[in-house]
Enzyme design. Structure first.
Site, PDB file in Angstrom:
ATOM      1  N   TYR A 238       0.954  -0.782   0.147  1.00  0.00           N
ATOM      2  CA  TYR A 238      -0.612   0.282  -0.300  1.00  0.00           C
ATOM      3  C   TYR A 238       1.208   0.967  -0.023  1.00  0.00           C
ATOM      4  O   TYR A 238       1.587   1.284   0.771  1.00  0.00           O
ATOM      5  CB  TYR A 238      -0.902  -0.305   1.407  1.00  0.00           C
ATOM      6  CG  TYR A 238      -1.793   1.061   1.176  1.00  0.00           C
ATOM      7  CD1 TYR A 238      -3.119   1.681   0.494  1.00  0.00           C
ATOM      8  CD2 TYR A 238      -1.137   2.281   1.796  1.00  0.00           C
ATOM      9  CE1 TYR A 238      -3.668   2.567   1.067  1.00  0.00           C
ATOM     10  CE2 TYR A 238      -2.048   3.517   2.311  1.00  0.00           C
ATOM     11  CZ  TYR A 238      -3.507   3.607   1.394  1.00  0.00           C
ATOM     12  OH  TYR A 238      -3.432   4.912   2.134  1.00  0.00           O
TER      13      TYR A 238
ATOM     14  N   GLU B 153      -3.740   7.647  -3.752  1.00  0.00           N
ATOM     15  CA  GLU B 153      -3.429   6.414  -3.732  1.00  0.00           C
ATOM     16  C   GLU B 153      -2.885   5.070  -4.615  1.00  0.00           C
ATOM     17  O   GLU B 153      -4.139   5.026  -5.263  1.00  0.00           O
ATOM     18  CB  GLU B 153      -5.216   6.070  -2.618  1.00  0.00           C
ATOM     19  CG  GLU B 153      -4.996   4.713  -1.934  1.00  0.00           C
ATOM     20  CD  GLU B 153      -5.892   4.681  -1.241  1.00  0.00           C
ATOM     21  OE1 GLU B 153      -7.408   3.985  -1.845  1.00  0.00           O
ATOM     22  OE2 GLU B 153      -5.898   4.554  -0.114  1.00  0.00           O
TER      23      GLU B 153
END
Ligand code: GDP
Ligand code: MN
Length: 398
Positions: free
Chosen positions: A109, A200
């Protein structure tokens, strides 16, 4: 402003970020045609909506068979996809992204956003990427690393090293380490140049052949900076935006739809916030934030009133106006004009204070409209909650 995954990937690719080869299509035939041009051992078919959580909700399909790409695209197109980010009403899928699939070794992530507390860009990194980062933040917050960037000196090598260590990439070999440092630079440059407020990548993947690829991308741009990014503004998809919010922006109203039942019409953002607070304190839930602005005219009030009434969830309306620049009799005129044109199906509570408040109240009294007028904000908030949901349970804060 949000954009779709395929648009975010196109933009990021221009900044040197590695993304899978893919194309967004709107029909089964186009999906089949594009799949024929991809030479891959796996294909990914991904619903394009402005919301995450698609993987868990069945909006991301993988197949090894090229001939299944068309039918999978067909099954997603037109469907109403409900994910934990869309709310129960879901979003209609109008486009699907057909990509060459990737053989994943590890999912990570990585995101870059503005930290409001420090006013700085911050990279957020986690060695465990994939589908449920929100859950991980709750159950294992120590796995999430934050690296704050001072915008005056920009991204430095030590930021990169810290991030690499926190994600465990230093043991993945020199190729991964080098790509990762390059990726950070590219993301940072994109973020600053395009005035993004969030980028993101979840998941960022390491492939079996040691490549670092952005398998998903979510980008949000700062609305206030869109005037200097015509290329970004072109990517706006009105289908993904709240209809009433689009309507409100045409009239210059600051309107944000919320989930409650009490429609609010207020002048001034500060007063709008405190109005919402008092509604909640009285036990109700605001249906929206609405600031009609300091110089509201009869026309804007009329437009605002119509927008409130169009929201099916609204069970009552609270008009809270403090007449400073705006004159209260104009506000009253707008309410009366709108009520004449529309069927008013809900109780209305009006609190007028300030310039020409008396005149405004007289106009409302004479109009024959069924509404409750008050001069006190707390009393108004309690009344509208009572009228919509019975007596208030909570009192003034203890
Ligand atoms: P989101 O759930 O809306 O965030 O959608 P993502 O694009 O992140 O996809 C969800 C998950 O699908 C990813 O975490 C991956 O596990 C999986 N996935 C997506 N594309 C591929 C692919 O090309 N290959 C493989 N093996 N898995 C994929
Ligand atoms: Mn994702």
């Amino acid at each position: 402003m949000n954009v779709h995954e395929f648009q975010a990937k196109q933009l990021l690719a221009r900044y040197g970020v590695a993304v899978p080869k893919g194309k967004a299509v709107t029909s089964e035939a186009a999906a089949t045609k594009w799949a024929a041009q991809l030479d891959s051992s796996i294909y990914a078919v991904k619903a394009q909506i402005h919301a995450g959580g698609r993987g868990l909700a069945g909006g991301v399909k993988l197949t090894k068979k090229r001939k299944e790409v068309g039918p999978l695209a067909k099954s997603l197109l037109g469907m109403n996809l409900v994910t934990h980010q869309t709310g129960p009403e879901g979003r209609k899928v109008r486009k699907v992204l057909i990509e060459e699939g990737v053989a994943i070794k590890k999912e990570l992530y990585l995101s870059l956003l503005i930290d409001r507390r420090t006013g700085r860009p911050v990279f957020i990194a986690c060695p465990e990427g994939g589908m449920d980062i929100e859950e991980l933040a709750k159950t294992k917050p120590q796995a999430i690393h934050k690296e704050y960037i001072d915008p005056s000196s920009g991204l430095q090598a030590f930021h990169g090293r810290n991030l690499m260590l926190s994600m465990g990439l230093h043991v993945m070999g020199p190729q991964v380490a080098k790509s990762f440092m390059g990726l950070l630079g590219n993301l940072y440059r994109f973020f600053m140049e395009k005035d993004a407020s969030q980028v993101e990548i979840n998941p960022l993947v390491i492939t079996e052949d040691q490549k670092l690829i952005a398998l998903d991308a979510k980008v949000i741009f700062d609305d206030s900076a869109l005037a200097r990014h015509a290329d970004v503004l072109k990517l706006r998809d009105l289908n993904e935006e709240e209809k009433l919010e689009i309507e409100a922006s045409k009239h210059g109203l600051n309107y944000v739809k919320l989930d409650g039942t009490i429609g609010c019409m207020v002048n001034g953002a500060g007063l709008a916030m405190s109005t919402m607070d008092l509604i909640k304190l009285a036990g109700g839930e605001p249906a929206n934030f609405l600031d009609v602005g300091g110089g509201a005219s009869e026309e804007t009030v009329k437009a605002a009133f119509k927008i409130l009434l169009k929201d099916k969830k609204v069970k009552g309306i609270f008009v809270n106006i403090f007449g400073g620049i705006v004159r209260c009799e104009r506000i009253a005129g707008g309410i009366i004009a709108a009520a004449k044109e529309m069927h008013v199906r809900v109780p209305i509570v009006v609190r007028l204070q300030g310039t020409n408040a008396e005149q405004g109240r007289e106009l409302l009294d004479k109009s024959g409209l069924k509404l409750k007028a008050t001069t006190d904000l707390w009393e108004g908030a309690q009344s509208v909650v009572e009228l919509t949901s019975g007596p208030t349970k909570k009192g003034r804060a203890a």
